[in-house]
Each structure stands twice: as structure tokens, then as C-alpha cells.
Scaffold this motif. Structure first.
Motif, PDB file in Angstrom:
ATOM      1  N   MET A  55       0.724  -1.206   0.080  1.00 52.47           N
ATOM      2  CA  MET A  55      -0.058   0.104   0.061  1.00 52.47           C
ATOM      3  C   MET A  55       0.814   1.147   0.017  1.00 52.47           C
ATOM      4  O   MET A  55       1.746   1.180   0.648  1.00 52.47           O
ATOM      5  N   GLU A  56       0.522   2.153  -0.762  1.00 57.90           N
ATOM      6  CA  GLU A  56       1.148   3.759  -0.830  1.00 57.90           C
ATOM      7  C   GLU A  56       0.151   4.684  -0.528  1.00 57.90           C
ATOM      8  O   GLU A  56      -0.102   5.326  -1.858  1.00 57.90           O
ATOM      9  N   PRO A  57      -0.654   4.653   0.192  1.00 59.14           N
ATOM     10  CA  PRO A  57      -1.928   5.823   0.421  1.00 59.14           C
ATOM     11  C   PRO A  57      -0.894   7.086   0.717  1.00 59.14           C
ATOM     12  O   PRO A  57      -0.013   7.298   1.339  1.00 59.14           O
ATOM     13  N   SER A  58      -1.780   7.927   0.254  1.00 58.63           N
ATOM     14  CA  SER A  58      -1.492   9.493   0.544  1.00 58.63           C
ATOM     15  C   SER A  58      -1.805   9.973   1.869  1.00 58.63           C
ATOM     16  O   SER A  58      -2.885   9.285   2.350  1.00 58.63           O
ATOM     17  N   ILE A  59      -0.842  10.973   2.498  1.00 61.17           N
ATOM     18  CA  ILE A  59      -1.343  11.603   3.585  1.00 61.17           C
ATOM     19  C   ILE A  59      -2.767  12.214   3.518  1.00 61.17           C
ATOM     20  O   ILE A  59      -3.649  12.127   4.248  1.00 61.17           O
ATOM     21  N   THR A  60      -3.183  12.859   2.138  1.00 62.19           N
ATOM     22  CA  THR A  60      -4.388  13.376   2.212  1.00 62.19           C
ATOM     23  C   THR A  60      -5.573  12.260   2.345  1.00 62.19           C
ATOM     24  O   THR A  60      -6.508  12.600   2.916  1.00 62.19           O
ATOM     25  N   GLY A  61      -5.187  11.370   1.590  1.00 66.11           N
ATOM     26  CA  GLY A  61      -6.211  10.129   1.883  1.00 66.11           C
ATOM     27  C   GLY A  61      -6.483   9.723   3.274  1.00 66.11           C
ATOM     28  O   GLY A  61      -7.595   9.329   3.627  1.00 66.11           O
ATOM     29  N   LEU A  62      -5.301   9.739   3.838  1.00 73.04           N
ATOM     30  CA  LEU A  62      -5.472   9.201   5.341  1.00 73.04           C
ATOM     31  C   LEU A  62      -6.408  10.307   6.066  1.00 73.04           C
ATOM     32  O   LEU A  62      -6.732   9.885   7.217  1.00 73.04           O
ATOM     33  N   ARG A  63      -5.838  11.492   5.859  1.00 75.82           N
ATOM     34  CA  ARG A  63      -6.681  12.502   6.490  1.00 75.82           C
ATOM     35  C   ARG A  63      -8.454  12.389   6.310  1.00 75.82           C
ATOM     36  O   ARG A  63      -9.307  12.521   7.201  1.00 75.82           O
ATOM     37  N   VAL A  64      -8.583  12.084   5.174  1.00 69.21           N
ATOM     38  CA  VAL A  64      -9.811  12.002   4.786  1.00 69.21           C
ATOM     39  C   VAL A  64     -10.696  10.691   5.352  1.00 69.21           C
ATOM     40  O   VAL A  64     -11.656  10.926   5.929  1.00 69.21           O
ATOM     41  N   LEU A  65      -9.813   9.830   5.350  1.00 64.99           N
ATOM     42  CA  LEU A  65     -10.265   8.306   6.382  1.00 64.99           C
ATOM     43  C   LEU A  65     -10.564   8.866   7.746  1.00 64.99           C
ATOM     44  O   LEU A  65     -11.734   8.528   8.232  1.00 64.99           O
ATOM     45  N   ARG A  66      -9.782   9.538   8.244  1.00 65.28           N
ATOM     46  CA  ARG A  66     -10.048   9.776   9.698  1.00 65.28           C
ATOM     47  C   ARG A  66     -11.056  10.863   9.861  1.00 65.28           C
ATOM     48  O   ARG A  66     -11.998  10.681  10.655  1.00 65.28           O
ATOM     49  N   GLU A  67     -11.232  11.762   8.933  1.00 64.48           N
ATOM     50  CA  GLU A  67     -12.553  12.713   9.131  1.00 64.48           C
ATOM     51  C   GLU A  67     -13.616  12.099   8.730  1.00 64.48           C
ATOM     52  O   GLU A  67     -14.683  12.470   9.519  1.00 64.48           O
ATOM     53  N   VAL A  68     -13.690  11.365   7.774  1.00 66.03           N
ATOM     54  CA  VAL A  68     -14.955  10.588   7.441  1.00 66.03           C
ATOM     55  C   VAL A  68     -15.499   9.778   8.605  1.00 66.03           C
ATOM     56  O   VAL A  68     -16.618   9.503   9.169  1.00 66.03           O
ATOM     57  N   ALA A  69     -14.474   8.928   9.218  1.00 69.68           N
ATOM     58  CA  ALA A  69     -14.772   7.979  10.346  1.00 69.68           C
ATOM     59  C   ALA A  69     -15.212   8.822  11.627  1.00 69.68           C
ATOM     60  O   ALA A  69     -16.105   8.412  12.231  1.00 69.68           O
ATOM     61  N   GLU A  70     -14.744  10.028  11.598  1.00 71.86           N
ATOM     62  CA  GLU A  70     -15.157  10.958  12.924  1.00 71.86           C
ATOM     63  C   GLU A  70     -16.695  11.577  12.752  1.00 71.86           C
ATOM     64  O   GLU A  70     -17.393  11.628  13.263  1.00 71.86           O
ATOM     65  N   ARG A  71     -16.691  12.099  11.504  1.00 75.32           N
ATOM     66  CA  ARG A  71     -17.957  12.740  11.151  1.00 75.32           C
ATOM     67  C   ARG A  71     -19.227  11.794  10.711  1.00 75.32           C
ATOM     68  O   ARG A  71     -20.466  12.406  10.698  1.00 75.32           O
ATOM     69  N   GLY A  72     -19.043  10.640  10.414  1.00 77.29           N
ATOM     70  CA  GLY A  72     -19.959   9.635   9.907  1.00 77.29           C
ATOM     71  C   GLY A  72     -20.632  10.023   8.604  1.00 77.29           C
ATOM     72  O   GLY A  72     -21.617   9.220   8.255  1.00 77.29           O
ATOM     73  N   SER A  73     -20.076  10.711   7.844  1.00 85.20           N
ATOM     74  CA  SER A  73     -20.627  10.962   6.366  1.00 85.20           C
ATOM     75  C   SER A  73     -19.651  11.718   5.551  1.00 85.20           C
ATOM     76  O   SER A  73     -18.683  12.557   5.977  1.00 85.20           O
ATOM     77  N   PHE A  74     -19.819  11.330   4.220  1.00 82.90           N
ATOM     78  CA  PHE A  74     -18.602  12.058   3.165  1.00 82.90           C
ATOM     79  C   PHE A  74     -19.035  13.531   3.165  1.00 82.90           C
ATOM     80  O   PHE A  74     -17.988  14.363   3.308  1.00 82.90           O
ATOM     81  N   THR A  75     -20.272  13.838   3.361  1.00 80.89           N
ATOM     82  CA  THR A  75     -20.612  15.278   3.233  1.00 80.89           C
ATOM     83  C   THR A  75     -20.123  16.104   4.392  1.00 80.89           C
ATOM     84  O   THR A  75     -19.699  17.199   4.130  1.00 80.89           O
ATOM     85  N   ALA A  76     -20.116  15.861   5.735  1.00 84.22           N
ATOM     86  CA  ALA A  76     -19.696  16.360   6.929  1.00 84.22           C
ATOM     87  C   ALA A  76     -18.189  16.430   7.052  1.00 84.22           C
ATOM     88  O   ALA A  76     -17.514  17.358   7.214  1.00 84.22           O
ATOM     89  N   ALA A  77     -17.511  15.381   6.187  1.00 81.26           N
ATOM     90  CA  ALA A  77     -16.125  15.536   6.376  1.00 81.26           C
ATOM     91  C   ALA A  77     -15.701  16.186   5.185  1.00 81.26           C
ATOM     92  O   ALA A  77     -14.635  17.053   5.553  1.00 81.26           O
ATOM     93  N   ALA A  78     -16.411  16.426   4.224  1.00 79.56           N
ATOM     94  CA  ALA A  78     -16.034  17.418   3.116  1.00 79.56           C
ATOM     95  C   ALA A  78     -16.099  18.878   3.553  1.00 79.56           C
ATOM     96  O   ALA A  78     -15.269  19.698   3.490  1.00 79.56           O
ATOM     97  N   ALA A  79     -17.102  19.055   4.227  1.00 80.37           N
ATOM     98  CA  ALA A  79     -17.446  20.506   4.951  1.00 80.37           C
ATOM     99  C   ALA A  79     -16.183  21.011   5.834  1.00 80.37           C
ATOM    100  O   ALA A  79     -15.629  22.073   5.967  1.00 80.37           O
TER     101      ALA A  79
END
Length: 322
Positions: A1-25
Motif C-alpha cells: 500500500m502507498e496511501p497518500s497523507i491526504t487520503g489518510l486525513r480523509v479517512l480519519r475525518e469521514v470516520a469521525e463525522r460519519g458522512s462524506f458530506t460532513a467530512a468534506a465540509a
């Protein structure tokens, strides 16, 4: 695996917010950009990381595994950024989450005690609903969470391993009503008399019911005001704008013009718990756990000395220390 730092940040934010929309905001991205980052992570992992549920998404077992390692990597990157910028290491910071009424019940006293005994420990707090705080714990965005639980006190979520929890206070729910009304004339009201009342409640969303309406109220409640802050709710009650529910421990914060009354029928029990991820705790976490338990016990003792806030005996109790 070679995930990007941005991808990992998105993973954590979606996990915390519970939705793609809230993570994007929160991240300042578009929802499609978040979806692309998650899709790229899933291709790199060869596994599905999120499953869709009513009102949002939740991590799969593979997603939980990747998140656990992603948090370590992201914390290391953040530490490197601080060091390269010439900033001191961010040590001794404890991140605590609370549900709204806990901010008025226990938190101020506990933080004051911590400053007196352990001035080197810095605490940051954030307020959110219990489901949101559970997600934040899983995403390791906070270290501890003061949560509300109602019978039969199921596990806080369905993820493995289960979160550890310690009971701080067992309490009951009361109704805050304008004192100069028929509802405030006695100490007990009939639930049928509440059907046509205006209610003051916190915002609700899928999976996160709003607090403020009496559980089991017949029919559809007429919510006149939507407010998160408990003190604002109580001031609205004092102004005659409606009624709302409060835990008995909030009696000391009730303003003039508000009376706390019981509702006929089964007692609505509530429990205030302290939750954390399983495993050994750093010294700072262990200290705040000890202080929160001590301050909760003191609050219960003071309530007993002052007399019950309602005719229900034992309305505010702490469990024996273990």
C-alpha cells in the motif's frame, strides 16, 4: 500500500463525522473529492473501508484497522511539522469530549481541581452529541468522552473492541416548566397535559435524536425552538416560550422563573459515563479520570445534603468506587 497523507486525513475525518458530506465540509473539500480519496484508498487496500448505513457511513473491520495505523502516521507528520516550524512538542494535552449538559454538571469543577493539583496537564474540550463523541473516540480525535446513556445501557457502538466506560453519575430526567403556569403549580404533571405544549429541543439528525422532548410523549411533539445550549433552553423556559427536559443535576443552574417537575409514569433514568478506547492510559488520562470520578461523587453528596431535587429518592447517585 502507498496511501497518500491526504487520503489518510480523509479517512480519519469521514470516520469521525460519519458522512462524506460532513467530512468534506470540515476539510474544505467537495463531496466528490472526498469520495475519490476514499475510492483510491480502497483500491490501494483491496478492501472496502466504509459501509453505508441509515444517515451516514461506518468503518468496516478493514477500515478500523487502517484507521488505527493512519492515526499514528498522521500524528507523526503533525509532530514533524511542529518541530520543523520551531514549535515545542505538544505534550501533556488531553482532549476531552462532553455532551452538552455535562459541561454544566461536572466539567468545570473537575477542570478547576485539575489545575490546582496538576497544572502541567492542559485539557482541551469539545461539545457534541453522544454518537458524535463515540465516533471521535474511535477516530482517536479525542482521548476521553463524557457521554449520556439510557437503559438498558447497550454498548456505545457495535465496533470491536468495545469501548471502556466508567459510570460517573446515575440520575433521572425532570421537566423544566415556567413557574407561573398551571404546569408549575404542582410538583408532578400528567403526560397528557404535555401533548399540546411547545417544546424546546436540541437539533436532531439521523442517528442523533434531539434532546428536550419527554420520551414516550404521545403524538408528534410541537418543537417551537431548536437550541443546543442547555442554559439558553432554560432561559427560554423562564421566558414562557415552552418546556424542556433536564437531568436532575442541572437543578443548580435553573434560573428564576423555572420550576423542575416530575412527569407521572415510569421514572426516566439516565447515566453519565466516561468512555475511552481500551488499553493502558497515559498518566494524564488516568489523572483526569480519577478527578472526574471524585468530583461526580462530591456533587452527588452535595445534592443529598441539600435534599432531593424531586420527590423521587436517590435522584442523583454515583456508583461505588472499584
Amino acid at each position: 500500500m502507498e496511501p497518500s497523507i491526504t487520503g489518510l486525513r480523509v479517512l480519519r475525518e469521514v470516520a469521525e463525522r460519519g458522512s462524506f458530506t460532513a467530512a468534506a465540509a470540515e476539510l474544505g473539500y467537495t463531496q466528490s473529492a472526498v469520495s475519490r480519496q476514499v475510492a483510491a484508498l480502497e483500491r490501494a487496500a483491496g478492501l472496502k473501508l466504509f459501509e453505508r448505513r441509515t444517515g451516514g457511513v461506518a468503518l468496516t473491520a478493514a477500515g478500523q484497522t487502517l484507521l488505527r495505523h493512519a492515526v499514528v502516521a498522521l500524528d507523526a507528520v503533525a509532530a514533524a511539522e511542529r518541530e520543523l516550524s520551531g514549535l515545542p512538542p505538544d505534550r501533556g494535552v488531553l482532549r476531552l469530549g462532553t455532551f452538552p449538559s455535562a459541561s454544566a454538571l461536572i466539567l468545570p469543577r473537575a477542570l478547576a481541581a485539575l489545575r490546582r493539583t496538576h497544572p502541567g496537564i492542559r485539557v482541551t474540550t469539545r461539545e457534541a452529541s453522544t454518537p458524535a463523541l463515540v465516533r471521535a473516540l474511535r477516530a482517536r480525535a479525542i482521548d476521553l468522552a463524557i457521554l449520556s446513556s439510557r437503559p438498558p445501557h447497550h454498548p456505545l457502538d457495535d465496533q470491536i473492541p468495545p469501548l471502556e466506560r466508567v459510570t460517573l453519575i446515575d440520575t433521572v430526567l425532570l421537566l423544566a416548566v415556567p413557574a407561573a403556569t398551571a404546569l408549575g403549580a404542582g410538583g408532578v404533571v400528567d403526560i397528557q397535559s404535555l401533548v399540546d405544549q411547545d417544546w424546546i429541543a436540541s437539533p436532531s439528525s439521523a442517528g442523533e435524536p434531539g434532546m428536550g422532548v419527554w420520551p414516550g410523549l404521545p403524538g408528534r411533539p410541537r418543537i417551537a425552538h431548536t437550541v443546543r445550549d442547555w442554559l439558553t433552553k432554560l432561559q427560554l423556559v423562564a421566558a414562557g416560550c415552552g418546556v424542556t427536559t433536564v437531568p436532575v443535576g442541572m437543578a443548580g443552574a435553573v434560573p428564576a422563573g423555572v420550576r423542575l417537575v416530575e412527569v407521572e409514569g415510569p421514572v426516566e433514568h439516565r447515566r453519565v459515563v466516561l468512555a475511552s478506547l481500551p488499553g493502558p492510559h497515559p498518566p494524564a488520562v488516568a489523572q483526569i479520570v480519577r478527578i472526574l470520578r471524585r468530583e461526580a461523587a462530591r456533587q452527588a453528596e452535595e445534592a443529598d445534603l441539600a435534599g432531593p431535587a424531586s420527590s423521587r429518592q436517590g435522584a442523583l447517585r454515583t456508583p461505588p468506587r472499584t
